[in-house]
Design an enzyme around this catalytic site. Structure first.
Site, mmCIF file in Angstrom:
data_model
loop_
_atom_site.group_PDB
_atom_site.id
_atom_site.type_symbol
_atom_site.label_atom_id
_atom_site.label_comp_id
_atom_site.label_asym_id
_atom_site.label_seq_id
_atom_site.Cartn_x
_atom_site.Cartn_y
_atom_site.Cartn_z
ATOM 1 N NE ARG A 10 -3.809 0.070 2.348
ATOM 2 C CZ ARG A 10 -4.402 0.541 3.436
ATOM 3 N NH1 ARG A 10 -4.120 0.037 4.618
ATOM 4 N NH2 ARG A 10 -5.286 1.508 3.351
ATOM 5 C CG HIS A 32 -8.217 7.441 10.275
ATOM 6 N ND1 HIS A 32 -9.199 7.133 9.356
ATOM 7 C CD2 HIS A 32 -8.883 7.801 11.402
ATOM 8 C CE1 HIS A 32 -10.389 7.307 9.904
ATOM 9 N NE2 HIS A 32 -10.225 7.720 11.138
ATOM 10 C CB SER A 44 -18.640 6.274 2.963
ATOM 11 O OG SER A 44 -17.712 5.852 3.937
ATOM 12 C CB ALA A 67 -13.183 14.909 -5.754
#
Ligand code: APR
Length: 254
Positions: free
Chosen positions: A70, A119, A195, A237
């Site tokens: 990632r 986060h 979301s 966006a």
């Protein structure tokens, strides 16, 4: 009046603007959202299963390999037109602050200076045993699906784990307080690509509305709550933000 024009006028009139972003803003940079689920060799492993202490205890090589992959994905990604539009939006001669749930650094790489990472960040790792930050940042890996033995903590020899926030963990110290203070004191909260399902971050639009702010949502889905002070702009966006944040419509009249 068209909703985009209404939102642009609201931005024009606002003295204080804060942005709140989620995975949708980085989707067009090639980083899949959480609701998209996992793909490729990771298909079948959900974020909710993988981003937990339990998963790391059970299979540290899987979780560390996924984390390095990632990171590689984020390193390869480039900021898109939405990140850039936000970095150019200025109020009272200051760039607007951004509160993000994202663990990539695309806001910073687009030039945004004040970014609160609720986060944490993909660029940090720490010891699973003693919790102290790693002294060296491990390199990302280009291959998807590799199982990789986590490096060891130089202080206690515990295994290193990703430094970002896993499910069930507290947010980094001070970040929630900073985020609440920003949204309680803004005229407009511009909420982009989230979301709104993971708390406490998902509560920020409601906190802004309760404090009297207007919330402008930009999302490919209708995520509005139907409150009177909300404007819902449905679309990508990268298409909406450059138009909404254009200097022509957001010139500072303060
Ligand atoms: N433009 C705007 N919105 C988009 C786009 C796009 N191009 N693509 C997707 N979206 C929207 C989706 O409609 C969805 O509402 O982005 C949102 C992405 O939602 P999530 O994947 O749930 O991401 P987010 O809200 O950031 O998730 C919150 O959940 O798993 C945890 O910790 C993780 O920070 C993450 C948190």
């Amino acid at each position: 009046m068209a909703i985009l024009e209404q939102a642009a006028n609201a931005l024009n009139d606002a003295k204080t603007i804060v942005c709140f972003s989620g995975a949708g803003i980085s989707a067009e940079s090639g980083i899949p959202t959480y609701r998209d689920g996992t793909t490729g060799l990771w298909a079948g492993h959900s974020h909710q299963q993988m981003e937990t202490a339990r998963a790391f205890r059970q299979n540290p090589r899987l979780i560390w390999g996924w984390y390095l992959w990632r990171r590689q994905q984020a390193v390869r990604a480039q900021p898109n037109a939405a990140h850039l539009a936000l970095s150019e939006l200025v109020r009272r001669e200051r760039p607007i602050p951004i509160i993000t749930q994202n663990i990539d650094d695309l806001h910073e790489r687009a030039g945004s200076l004040e970014v609160v990472h609720l986060h944490g960040s993909l660029s940090s790792s720490k010891c699973f045993a003693c919790h102290r930050p790693a002294l060296v940042t491990p390199a990302p890996i280009p291959e998807e699906g590799l199982l990789v033995e986590p490096p060891r903590c130089v202080r206690c020899n515990g295994k290193l784990r990703p430094g970002h926030v896993w499910y069930g963990e507290d947010l980094p110290a001070g970040t929630w307080k900073s985020a609440v203070s920003l949204v309680e004191n803004c005229d407009i909260l511009l909420s982009v690509g989230t979301s709104g399902v993971v708390t406490p971050a998902a509560n920020l639009p409601e906190i802004a509305l309760s404090a009297g702010a207007t919330v402008i949502h930009v999302n490919t889905d209708d995520v509005g709550s139907g409150a009177p002070n909300e404007l819902m702009l449905i679309g990508k966006a990268t298409e909406i933000l450059p138009r909404l944040c254009s200097p022509l419509v957001t010139e500072d009249h303060a």
